[in-house]
Write an enzyme that holds these catalytic residues in place. Sequence first.
Site, PDB file in Angstrom:
ATOM      1  N   LEU A 134      43.087  38.802  26.378  1.00  0.00           N
ATOM      2  CA  LEU A 134      42.316  38.393  27.178  1.00  0.00           C
ATOM      3  C   LEU A 134      41.860  38.532  28.957  1.00  0.00           C
ATOM      4  O   LEU A 134      42.282  39.437  29.059  1.00  0.00           O
ATOM      5  CB  LEU A 134      42.781  36.636  27.497  1.00  0.00           C
ATOM      6  CG  LEU A 134      42.605  35.686  26.542  1.00  0.00           C
ATOM      7  CD1 LEU A 134      43.636  34.845  26.868  1.00  0.00           C
ATOM      8  CD2 LEU A 134      41.412  35.557  25.680  1.00  0.00           C
ATOM      9  N   ASP A 135      40.593  38.253  29.750  1.00  0.00           N
ATOM     10  CA  ASP A 135      40.895  38.593  30.618  1.00  0.00           C
ATOM     11  C   ASP A 135      41.457  38.424  32.017  1.00  0.00           C
ATOM     12  O   ASP A 135      42.454  37.636  31.864  1.00  0.00           O
ATOM     13  CB  ASP A 135      39.434  38.697  31.851  1.00  0.00           C
ATOM     14  CG  ASP A 135      38.007  38.925  30.710  1.00  0.00           C
ATOM     15  OD1 ASP A 135      38.208  40.049  29.705  1.00  0.00           O
ATOM     16  OD2 ASP A 135      37.475  37.500  30.774  1.00  0.00           O
ATOM     17  N   LYS A 136      42.185  39.514  32.533  1.00  0.00           N
ATOM     18  CA  LYS A 136      43.430  38.946  33.340  1.00  0.00           C
ATOM     19  C   LYS A 136      42.955  37.441  33.667  1.00  0.00           C
ATOM     20  O   LYS A 136      44.083  36.764  33.952  1.00  0.00           O
ATOM     21  CB  LYS A 136      43.165  40.014  34.703  1.00  0.00           C
ATOM     22  CG  LYS A 136      44.712  39.424  35.923  1.00  0.00           C
ATOM     23  CD  LYS A 136      44.279  40.967  36.765  1.00  0.00           C
ATOM     24  CE  LYS A 136      45.258  40.148  37.964  1.00  0.00           C
ATOM     25  NZ  LYS A 136      44.583  41.088  38.982  1.00  0.00           N
TER      26      LYS A 136
END
Length: 305
Positions: A134-136
């Site tokens: 997942l993105d940050k």
Amino acid sequence: MEKIIFEISEEGKRLDLYIAERTELTRTRIQQLIKDGNISVNNKKAKSSYKVEKNDLIEIIIPDEKEIDLVPENINIRILYEDSDMAVIDKDAGIVVHPSHGHESGTLVNAVMYHIKDLSGINGEIRPGIVHRLDKDTSGLLIIAKNDAAHLKLSEMFANNGIKKTYIAILKGKINKDSGKIETLIGRDPKDRKKMAVVKTNGKTAITHFQVLDKNEKFSLVEVNIKTGRTHQIRVHMKYLGYPVLGDGVYGRDTKAAKRQMLHAYKLEFLHPVTQKAMKIISELPGDFKKALEETGLKMEDSEY
């Protein structure tokens, strides 16, 4: 080590720009590869400024990523499910999934190594147990593999739509339909290689389904299912529709209503990779997401949330 070879079909462009338009490498990365002698034209080292000619043969060598010495760190994480084959983590927004140069500590991998001792080694020392990411600044559910057999099966399931991934997102604007499907190519943005974009060529197929849960004159709340897992897919597709994710400073605009993109991976549905038991795991909406719902006047009615 990865090797890419292709023949030039046009002429006159700078070498670094030409490669950037035809690969997922950023222009900065390309320039570094050229500087390190890992890109050649017609078997000769070339400069970034070299103007390509038709029928030139480009060879790109991408060295293996340097391993980082990983240290388990006692960072609090929520493990929603765990057995001998896998675990499901509820990731906070703001935490990077795996280490990289510049993010060598404080990552989810550092935390997982502390709390879960047996992890699949398929992705090497730098990404133990990591099957997807997942993105940050996206919160929500991540699957961690605890042995190689489970890792291989889970990877296959992700590749073949064997895992249903459902997200919740708050969008800017009143969406003009109740549901829909977006199918495009997504690739590097030719105007900014650090970003992704819907493109006509040199991209990968991306399929997103969405269902509107609530909306008002300024905002929309949607449930999103993705059939593919392209980089920044939901954020890019929502921008493409004209309704960027609230708080997304990359594909939309910063806002006082949210300090990060309001995108949450809230539900996973799949068959267990070993036992074949039907699994459905749901993550509660985080506090900042609930606050953003209040700020935008949107409501979640389904009791599952």
